[in-house]
Design a protein around this motif. Structure first.
Motif, PDB file in Angstrom:
ATOM      1  N   PHE A 208       0.935  -1.202  -0.069  1.00  0.00           N
ATOM      2  CA  PHE A 208       0.215  -0.042  -0.155  1.00  0.00           C
ATOM      3  C   PHE A 208       0.802   1.283  -0.030  1.00  0.00           C
ATOM      4  O   PHE A 208       1.756   1.320   0.844  1.00  0.00           O
ATOM      5  N   GLY A 209       0.451   2.204  -0.844  1.00  0.00           N
ATOM      6  CA  GLY A 209       1.149   3.548  -1.080  1.00  0.00           C
ATOM      7  C   GLY A 209       2.163   3.539  -2.218  1.00  0.00           C
ATOM      8  O   GLY A 209       2.641   4.671  -2.364  1.00  0.00           O
ATOM      9  N   THR A 210       2.499   2.400  -2.788  1.00  0.00           N
ATOM     10  CA  THR A 210       3.561   2.569  -3.772  1.00  0.00           C
ATOM     11  C   THR A 210       2.966   2.773  -5.202  1.00  0.00           C
ATOM     12  O   THR A 210       3.557   3.157  -6.090  1.00  0.00           O
ATOM     13  N   GLY A 211       1.539   2.725  -5.192  1.00  0.00           N
ATOM     14  CA  GLY A 211       0.940   3.044  -6.319  1.00  0.00           C
ATOM     15  C   GLY A 211       0.493   4.596  -6.645  1.00  0.00           C
ATOM     16  O   GLY A 211       0.742   5.279  -5.924  1.00  0.00           O
ATOM     17  N   TYR A 212      -0.422   4.790  -7.694  1.00  0.00           N
ATOM     18  CA  TYR A 212      -0.820   6.006  -7.976  1.00  0.00           C
ATOM     19  C   TYR A 212      -2.396   6.324  -7.444  1.00  0.00           C
ATOM     20  O   TYR A 212      -2.610   7.193  -7.247  1.00  0.00           O
ATOM     21  N   SER A 213      -2.954   5.028  -7.557  1.00  0.00           N
ATOM     22  CA  SER A 213      -4.534   5.103  -6.987  1.00  0.00           C
ATOM     23  C   SER A 213      -4.845   4.396  -5.708  1.00  0.00           C
ATOM     24  O   SER A 213      -5.644   4.042  -6.138  1.00  0.00           O
ATOM     25  N   SER A 214      -3.996   4.032  -4.988  1.00  0.00           N
ATOM     26  CA  SER A 214      -4.309   3.220  -3.751  1.00  0.00           C
ATOM     27  C   SER A 214      -5.576   3.535  -3.069  1.00  0.00           C
ATOM     28  O   SER A 214      -6.364   2.880  -2.783  1.00  0.00           O
ATOM     29  N   LEU A 215      -5.847   4.900  -2.813  1.00  0.00           N
ATOM     30  CA  LEU A 215      -6.922   5.267  -2.213  1.00  0.00           C
ATOM     31  C   LEU A 215      -8.122   5.010  -3.248  1.00  0.00           C
ATOM     32  O   LEU A 215      -9.672   4.826  -2.576  1.00  0.00           O
ATOM     33  N   TYR A 216      -7.883   5.165  -4.289  1.00  0.00           N
ATOM     34  CA  TYR A 216      -9.157   4.968  -5.350  1.00  0.00           C
ATOM     35  C   TYR A 216      -9.572   3.348  -5.320  1.00  0.00           C
ATOM     36  O   TYR A 216     -10.683   3.120  -5.108  1.00  0.00           O
ATOM     37  N   TYR A 217      -8.876   2.470  -5.064  1.00  0.00           N
ATOM     38  CA  TYR A 217      -8.968   1.093  -5.099  1.00  0.00           C
ATOM     39  C   TYR A 217      -9.690   0.688  -3.740  1.00  0.00           C
ATOM     40  O   TYR A 217     -10.126  -0.135  -3.656  1.00  0.00           O
ATOM     41  N   LEU A 218      -8.997   1.535  -2.845  1.00  0.00           N
ATOM     42  CA  LEU A 218      -9.753   1.257  -1.520  1.00  0.00           C
ATOM     43  C   LEU A 218     -11.178   1.584  -1.410  1.00  0.00           C
ATOM     44  O   LEU A 218     -12.033   1.098  -0.755  1.00  0.00           O
ATOM     45  N   GLN A 219     -11.283   2.808  -2.155  1.00  0.00           N
ATOM     46  CA  GLN A 219     -12.775   3.182  -2.246  1.00  0.00           C
ATOM     47  C   GLN A 219     -13.701   2.148  -2.914  1.00  0.00           C
ATOM     48  O   GLN A 219     -14.856   1.906  -2.569  1.00  0.00           O
ATOM     49  N   LYS A 220     -13.137   1.461  -4.127  1.00  0.00           N
ATOM     50  CA  LYS A 220     -14.015   0.694  -4.830  1.00  0.00           C
ATOM     51  C   LYS A 220     -14.030  -0.881  -4.351  1.00  0.00           C
ATOM     52  O   LYS A 220     -14.945  -1.515  -4.929  1.00  0.00           O
ATOM     53  N   LEU A 221     -12.870  -1.347  -3.831  1.00  0.00           N
ATOM     54  CA  LEU A 221     -13.009  -2.638  -3.686  1.00  0.00           C
ATOM     55  C   LEU A 221     -13.120  -3.147  -2.255  1.00  0.00           C
ATOM     56  O   LEU A 221     -12.874  -2.144  -1.084  1.00  0.00           O
ATOM     57  N   PRO A 222     -13.468  -4.153  -2.048  1.00  0.00           N
ATOM     58  CA  PRO A 222     -13.895  -4.773  -0.689  1.00  0.00           C
ATOM     59  C   PRO A 222     -12.745  -5.080   0.074  1.00  0.00           C
ATOM     60  O   PRO A 222     -12.493  -6.400   0.328  1.00  0.00           O
ATOM     61  N   MET A 223     -12.245  -4.308   0.830  1.00  0.00           N
ATOM     62  CA  MET A 223     -10.741  -4.612   1.315  1.00  0.00           C
ATOM     63  C   MET A 223     -10.920  -4.859   2.859  1.00  0.00           C
ATOM     64  O   MET A 223     -11.774  -3.915   3.520  1.00  0.00           O
ATOM     65  N   ASN A 224     -10.286  -5.797   3.494  1.00  0.00           N
ATOM     66  CA  ASN A 224     -10.204  -5.692   5.028  1.00  0.00           C
ATOM     67  C   ASN A 224      -8.975  -5.422   5.770  1.00  0.00           C
ATOM     68  O   ASN A 224      -8.955  -5.004   6.786  1.00  0.00           O
ATOM     69  N   VAL A 225      -7.919  -5.378   5.108  1.00  0.00           N
ATOM     70  CA  VAL A 225      -6.557  -5.175   5.716  1.00  0.00           C
ATOM     71  C   VAL A 225      -5.618  -4.357   4.662  1.00  0.00           C
ATOM     72  O   VAL A 225      -5.723  -4.465   3.178  1.00  0.00           O
ATOM     73  N   LEU A 226      -4.851  -3.314   5.161  1.00  0.00           N
ATOM     74  CA  LEU A 226      -3.932  -2.792   4.194  1.00  0.00           C
ATOM     75  C   LEU A 226      -2.618  -2.990   4.730  1.00  0.00           C
ATOM     76  O   LEU A 226      -2.165  -3.454   5.979  1.00  0.00           O
ATOM     77  N   LYS A 227      -1.569  -3.306   3.763  1.00  0.00           N
ATOM     78  CA  LYS A 227      -0.080  -3.755   4.219  1.00  0.00           C
ATOM     79  C   LYS A 227       0.662  -2.303   3.779  1.00  0.00           C
ATOM     80  O   LYS A 227       0.695  -2.200   2.488  1.00  0.00           O
ATOM     81  N   ILE A 228       1.304  -1.886   4.634  1.00  0.00           N
ATOM     82  CA  ILE A 228       2.068  -0.575   4.474  1.00  0.00           C
ATOM     83  C   ILE A 228       3.343  -1.307   3.750  1.00  0.00           C
ATOM     84  O   ILE A 228       4.098  -2.199   4.453  1.00  0.00           O
TER      85      ILE A 228
END
Ligand code: C2E
Ligand code: CA
Ligand code: CA
Ligand code: CA
Length: 265
Positions: free
Chosen positions: A179-199
Protein backbone atom coordinates in the motif's frame (compact mmCIF):
# COMPACT_ATOMS: atom_id res chain seq x y z
CA UNK A 1 26.43 6.24 -39.05
CA UNK A 2 25.44 3.13 -40.93
CA UNK A 3 28.67 1.40 -40.09
CA UNK A 4 28.30 2.54 -36.50
CA UNK A 5 24.88 0.98 -36.35
CA UNK A 6 26.15 -2.26 -37.73
CA UNK A 7 28.98 -2.31 -35.26
CA UNK A 8 26.58 -1.74 -32.42
CA UNK A 9 24.37 -4.53 -33.58
CA UNK A 10 27.36 -6.80 -33.85
CA UNK A 11 28.49 -5.79 -30.41
CA UNK A 12 25.17 -6.36 -28.68
CA UNK A 13 24.05 -9.51 -30.44
CA UNK A 14 25.90 -12.16 -28.42
CA UNK A 15 24.66 -10.67 -25.17
CA UNK A 16 21.09 -10.46 -26.39
CA UNK A 17 21.28 -14.03 -27.59
CA UNK A 18 22.56 -15.09 -24.22
CA UNK A 19 19.76 -13.29 -22.41
CA UNK A 20 17.21 -14.85 -24.73
CA UNK A 21 18.77 -18.27 -24.30
CA UNK A 22 18.72 -17.95 -20.53
CA UNK A 23 15.10 -16.84 -20.63
CA UNK A 24 14.18 -19.86 -22.73
CA UNK A 25 16.07 -22.16 -20.37
CA UNK A 26 14.30 -20.60 -17.39
CA UNK A 27 10.94 -20.94 -19.09
CA UNK A 28 11.53 -24.61 -19.83
CA UNK A 29 12.75 -25.23 -16.30
CA UNK A 30 9.77 -23.39 -14.86
CA UNK A 31 7.39 -25.56 -16.88
CA UNK A 32 8.88 -28.65 -15.25
CA UNK A 33 9.33 -27.24 -11.78
CA UNK A 34 5.88 -28.22 -10.52
CA UNK A 35 6.17 -31.84 -11.70
CA UNK A 36 9.73 -32.08 -10.44
CA UNK A 37 8.58 -30.74 -7.09
CA UNK A 38 11.13 -27.96 -7.03
CA UNK A 39 8.72 -25.48 -5.47
CA UNK A 40 8.25 -25.05 -1.80
CA UNK A 41 6.00 -22.72 0.13
CA UNK A 42 7.63 -20.78 2.94
CA UNK A 43 5.58 -19.09 5.64
CA UNK A 44 6.42 -15.81 7.32
CA UNK A 45 4.73 -15.01 10.66
CA UNK A 46 2.64 -11.96 11.36
CA UNK A 47 2.39 -10.91 15.00
CA UNK A 48 0.20 -8.62 17.09
CA UNK A 49 1.26 -5.94 19.58
CA UNK A 50 2.03 -8.67 22.16
CA UNK A 51 4.34 -10.48 19.77
CA UNK A 52 1.87 -13.37 19.45
CA UNK A 53 1.70 -15.01 16.02
CA UNK A 54 -1.72 -14.33 14.50
CA UNK A 55 -1.07 -15.70 11.02
CA UNK A 56 1.36 -16.21 8.16
CA UNK A 57 2.02 -15.06 4.62
CA UNK A 58 2.67 -17.81 2.09
CA UNK A 59 5.74 -17.06 -0.05
CA UNK A 60 6.83 -19.40 -2.80
CA UNK A 61 10.41 -20.63 -3.23
CA UNK A 62 11.96 -22.28 -6.24
CA UNK A 63 15.01 -24.43 -5.68
CA UNK A 64 16.46 -25.36 -9.07
CA UNK A 65 19.27 -27.95 -9.19
CA UNK A 66 21.31 -25.75 -11.53
CA UNK A 67 20.14 -22.16 -10.98
CA UNK A 68 19.96 -22.56 -7.21
CA UNK A 69 17.38 -20.67 -5.21
CA UNK A 70 15.53 -18.43 -7.68
CA UNK A 71 13.84 -15.36 -6.21
CA UNK A 72 10.09 -15.05 -6.83
CA UNK A 73 10.72 -11.48 -7.97
CA UNK A 74 12.53 -12.95 -10.98
CA UNK A 75 10.41 -16.01 -11.83
CA UNK A 76 6.90 -14.76 -11.00
CA UNK A 77 6.98 -12.26 -13.91
CA UNK A 78 8.11 -15.06 -16.24
CA UNK A 79 5.40 -17.34 -14.89
CA UNK A 80 2.88 -14.52 -15.47
CA UNK A 81 3.93 -13.94 -19.08
CA UNK A 82 3.85 -17.64 -19.93
CA UNK A 83 0.62 -18.41 -18.09
CA UNK A 84 2.33 -20.96 -15.83
CA UNK A 85 1.35 -18.76 -12.91
CA UNK A 86 -2.19 -20.18 -12.94
CA UNK A 87 -0.99 -23.66 -11.96
CA UNK A 88 1.61 -22.27 -9.59
CA UNK A 89 -0.85 -20.04 -7.75
CA UNK A 90 -3.39 -22.86 -7.45
CA UNK A 91 -0.66 -25.05 -6.02
CA UNK A 92 0.33 -22.40 -3.46
CA UNK A 93 -3.31 -21.90 -2.50
CA UNK A 94 -3.80 -25.65 -1.99
CA UNK A 95 -0.66 -25.77 0.11
CA UNK A 96 -1.84 -22.82 2.20
CA UNK A 97 -5.26 -24.42 2.78
CA UNK A 98 -3.56 -27.64 3.91
CA UNK A 99 -1.50 -25.61 6.37
CA UNK A 100 -4.62 -23.90 7.71
CA UNK A 101 -6.12 -27.35 8.31
CA UNK A 102 -2.94 -28.61 9.91
CA UNK A 103 -2.76 -25.61 12.27
CA UNK A 104 -6.47 -25.97 13.09
CA UNK A 105 -5.99 -29.62 13.97
CA UNK A 106 -3.30 -28.47 16.40
CA UNK A 107 -5.82 -26.13 17.94
CA UNK A 108 -4.41 -23.03 16.29
CA UNK A 109 -6.95 -21.03 14.30
CA UNK A 110 -4.37 -18.94 12.43
CA UNK A 111 -4.98 -17.17 9.15
CA UNK A 112 -2.80 -17.52 6.09
CA UNK A 113 -2.38 -14.84 3.45
CA UNK A 114 -1.75 -15.89 -0.15
CA UNK A 115 -0.53 -13.62 -2.94
CA UNK A 116 -2.75 -13.37 -5.98
CA UNK A 117 -1.22 -12.75 -9.39
CA UNK A 118 -2.53 -10.39 -12.02
CA UNK A 119 -3.10 -13.15 -14.52
CA UNK A 120 -5.05 -15.22 -12.00
CA UNK A 121 -7.24 -12.32 -10.94
CA UNK A 122 -7.98 -11.46 -14.56
CA UNK A 123 -9.39 -14.89 -15.32
CA UNK A 124 -13.11 -15.16 -15.91
CA UNK A 125 -13.21 -18.21 -13.65
CA UNK A 126 -11.12 -16.69 -10.85
CA UNK A 127 -13.97 -17.04 -8.35
CA UNK A 128 -14.49 -20.73 -9.23
CA UNK A 129 -10.75 -21.43 -9.20
CA UNK A 130 -10.41 -20.12 -5.67
CA UNK A 131 -13.71 -21.32 -4.22
CA UNK A 132 -13.21 -24.85 -5.58
CA UNK A 133 -9.90 -25.16 -3.77
CA UNK A 134 -11.27 -23.59 -0.59
CA UNK A 135 -14.39 -25.76 -0.51
CA UNK A 136 -12.47 -28.95 -1.34
CA UNK A 137 -10.02 -28.27 1.49
CA UNK A 138 -12.81 -27.81 4.01
CA UNK A 139 -11.12 -24.85 5.71
CA UNK A 140 -12.92 -22.06 7.50
CA UNK A 141 -12.79 -19.43 4.68
CA UNK A 142 -12.39 -16.60 7.19
CA UNK A 143 -8.89 -17.94 7.86
CA UNK A 144 -7.86 -17.28 4.27
CA UNK A 145 -6.68 -13.86 3.18
CA UNK A 146 -5.87 -12.98 -0.42
CA UNK A 147 -3.29 -10.28 -1.07
CA UNK A 148 -3.89 -8.02 -4.03
CA UNK A 149 -1.49 -5.34 -5.22
CA UNK A 150 -2.56 -2.18 -6.90
CA UNK A 151 -0.25 -2.85 -9.85
CA UNK A 152 -2.43 -5.78 -10.90
CA UNK A 153 -5.63 -3.79 -11.05
CA UNK A 154 -6.77 -2.48 -14.40
CA UNK A 155 -9.59 -0.53 -15.97
CA UNK A 156 -12.01 -3.36 -15.48
CA UNK A 157 -12.47 -2.49 -11.84
CA UNK A 158 -16.19 -3.19 -11.77
CA UNK A 159 -15.54 -6.75 -12.85
CA UNK A 160 -12.79 -7.16 -10.27
CA UNK A 161 -15.09 -5.80 -7.58
CA UNK A 162 -17.71 -8.41 -8.45
CA UNK A 163 -15.15 -11.19 -8.16
CA UNK A 164 -13.87 -9.96 -4.80
CA UNK A 165 -17.42 -9.47 -3.57
CA UNK A 166 -18.30 -13.05 -4.48
CA UNK A 167 -15.32 -14.42 -2.56
CA UNK A 168 -15.98 -12.04 0.35
CA UNK A 169 -19.46 -13.57 0.56
CA UNK A 170 -17.76 -16.89 1.24
CA UNK A 171 -15.89 -15.26 4.11
CA UNK A 172 -12.49 -14.85 2.45
CA UNK A 173 -10.62 -11.68 3.43
CA UNK A 174 -8.73 -9.32 1.16
CA UNK A 175 -5.71 -7.17 1.78
CA UNK A 176 -4.26 -4.40 -0.33
CA UNK A 177 -0.55 -5.20 -0.49
CA UNK A 178 2.35 -2.79 -0.99
CA UNK A 179 0.00 0.00 0.00
CA UNK A 180 1.16 3.48 -0.92
CA UNK A 181 3.49 2.51 -3.76
CA UNK A 182 0.97 3.02 -6.57
CA UNK A 183 -0.80 6.06 -7.93
CA UNK A 184 -4.37 5.23 -7.04
CA UNK A 185 -4.27 3.30 -3.79
CA UNK A 186 -7.08 5.37 -2.28
CA UNK A 187 -9.23 4.92 -5.35
CA UNK A 188 -8.94 1.14 -5.11
CA UNK A 189 -9.64 1.28 -1.42
CA UNK A 190 -12.83 3.13 -2.18
CA UNK A 191 -13.93 0.71 -4.91
CA UNK A 192 -12.94 -2.72 -3.60
CA UNK A 193 -14.02 -4.73 -0.56
CA UNK A 194 -10.78 -4.63 1.43
CA UNK A 195 -10.23 -5.78 5.01
CA UNK A 196 -6.52 -5.19 5.50
CA UNK A 197 -3.90 -2.66 4.43
CA UNK A 198 -0.28 -3.69 4.20
CA UNK A 199 2.08 -0.74 4.48
CA UNK A 200 4.85 -1.27 1.98
CA UNK A 201 8.25 -2.00 3.46
CA UNK A 202 9.80 0.88 1.54
CA UNK A 203 8.03 3.23 3.98
CA UNK A 204 8.85 1.18 7.06
CA UNK A 205 12.55 0.78 6.25
CA UNK A 206 13.61 4.27 7.32
CA UNK A 207 10.53 5.77 8.94
CA UNK A 208 12.37 6.36 12.22
CA UNK A 209 14.95 8.61 10.57
CA UNK A 210 13.06 10.06 7.61
CA UNK A 211 10.41 12.55 8.63
CA UNK A 212 8.46 12.13 5.41
CA UNK A 213 8.34 8.36 5.78
CA UNK A 214 7.23 8.72 9.38
CA UNK A 215 4.42 11.07 8.35
CA UNK A 216 3.33 8.64 5.63
CA UNK A 217 3.30 5.63 7.95
CA UNK A 218 1.43 7.56 10.63
CA UNK A 219 -1.13 8.81 8.12
CA UNK A 220 -1.71 5.38 6.56
CA UNK A 221 -2.36 3.86 10.01
CA UNK A 222 -4.74 6.68 10.99
CA UNK A 223 -6.58 6.35 7.70
CA UNK A 224 -6.87 2.57 8.04
CA UNK A 225 -8.41 3.09 11.50
CA UNK A 226 -10.88 5.62 10.16
CA UNK A 227 -11.92 3.14 7.47
CA UNK A 228 -12.16 0.23 9.97
CA UNK A 229 -9.41 -1.65 8.20
CA UNK A 230 -6.73 -3.68 9.90
CA UNK A 231 -3.23 -2.52 9.14
CA UNK A 232 -0.07 -4.58 8.79
CA UNK A 233 3.42 -3.08 8.66
CA UNK A 234 5.79 -5.04 6.43
CA UNK A 235 9.55 -5.26 6.68
CA UNK A 236 9.83 -4.66 10.44
CA UNK A 237 13.44 -5.48 11.27
CA UNK A 238 14.18 -3.58 14.47
CA UNK A 239 12.69 -3.54 17.95
CA UNK A 240 12.55 0.28 17.86
CA UNK A 241 10.47 0.16 14.67
CA UNK A 242 8.10 -2.32 16.29
CA UNK A 243 7.65 -0.13 19.37
CA UNK A 244 7.15 3.04 17.34
CA UNK A 245 4.57 1.28 15.16
CA UNK A 246 2.73 0.05 18.26
CA UNK A 247 2.68 3.64 19.52
CA UNK A 248 1.08 4.66 16.20
CA UNK A 249 -1.55 1.95 16.80
CA UNK A 250 -0.57 -0.34 13.97
CA UNK A 251 -2.39 -3.70 14.41
CA UNK A 252 -0.06 -6.34 12.99
CA UNK A 253 3.59 -6.66 12.11
CA UNK A 254 5.61 -8.74 9.67
CA UNK A 255 9.35 -8.76 9.18
CA UNK A 256 12.68 -10.36 9.94
CA UNK A 257 12.43 -9.18 13.57
CA UNK A 258 9.72 -11.81 14.12
CA UNK A 259 10.83 -14.39 11.61
CA UNK A 260 12.00 -14.86 8.05
CA UNK A 261 9.91 -16.90 5.63
CA UNK A 262 10.57 -20.56 6.45
CA UNK A 263 8.97 -23.97 5.97
CA UNK A 264 6.10 -24.54 8.40
CA UNK A 265 6.50 -27.88 10.08
P1 C2E B 1 5.44 -9.33 -1.24
O1 C2E B 1 4.11 -9.96 -1.38
O2 C2E B 1 5.48 -7.87 -0.99
O3 C2E B 1 6.19 -10.15 -0.09
C1 C2E B 1 7.02 -9.57 0.90
C2 C2E B 1 8.47 -9.77 0.58
O4 C2E B 1 9.26 -9.10 1.56
C3 C2E B 1 8.93 -11.23 0.59
O5 C2E B 1 9.91 -11.40 -0.41
C4 C2E B 1 9.55 -11.35 1.98
O6 C2E B 1 10.49 -12.39 2.10
C5 C2E B 1 10.19 -10.00 2.13
N1 C2E B 1 10.39 -9.61 3.54
C6 C2E B 1 9.63 -9.93 4.61
N2 C2E B 1 10.08 -9.36 5.73
C7 C2E B 1 11.15 -8.62 5.38
C8 C2E B 1 12.07 -7.79 6.13
O7 C2E B 1 11.98 -7.61 7.33
N3 C2E B 1 13.06 -7.18 5.40
C9 C2E B 1 13.19 -7.37 4.04
N4 C2E B 1 14.17 -6.72 3.43
N5 C2E B 1 12.35 -8.15 3.32
C10 C2E B 1 11.34 -8.77 3.99
P2 C2E B 1 9.91 -12.67 -1.38
O8 C2E B 1 9.49 -13.89 -0.61
O9 C2E B 1 11.23 -12.69 -2.09
O10 C2E B 1 8.76 -12.36 -2.43
C11 C2E B 1 8.86 -11.30 -3.34
C12 C2E B 1 7.55 -11.04 -4.06
O11 C2E B 1 7.23 -12.15 -4.92
C13 C2E B 1 6.35 -10.91 -3.11
O12 C2E B 1 6.31 -9.60 -2.58
C14 C2E B 1 5.21 -11.23 -4.05
O13 C2E B 1 4.86 -10.10 -4.81
C15 C2E B 1 5.82 -12.29 -4.97
N6 C2E B 1 5.43 -13.64 -4.51
C16 C2E B 1 5.98 -14.41 -3.55
N7 C2E B 1 5.33 -15.59 -3.41
C17 C2E B 1 4.31 -15.57 -4.32
C18 C2E B 1 3.26 -16.51 -4.68
O14 C2E B 1 3.11 -17.61 -4.12
N8 C2E B 1 2.41 -16.12 -5.68
C19 C2E B 1 2.53 -14.90 -6.31
N9 C2E B 1 1.66 -14.60 -7.30
N10 C2E B 1 3.48 -14.00 -5.99
C20 C2E B 1 4.37 -14.33 -5.01
CA1 CA C 1 2.30 -10.05 -0.26
CA1 CA D 1 4.13 -6.50 0.20
CA1 CA E 1 6.06 -6.59 -3.14
Amino acid sequence: AKENGRNQLFFFEPQMQQTLKRRQQMELALKQALVKQEFQVFYQPKVNTFGTIIGYEALIRWQHPEFGLVSPDSFIPLAESTGLIIDIDSWVLENACQQINKLSSQGQALSIAVNVSQRQLARKDFVELVSNIVVASGIDPTLLELEITESMLNDDLENTRKKLDALSQLGILFSLDDFGTGYSSLYYLQKLPMNVLKIDQSFVRAFLTQETDYAIVKTIIAMAKALSLKVVAEGVEQQEQYEALIALECDFFQGYLFGKPAPLV
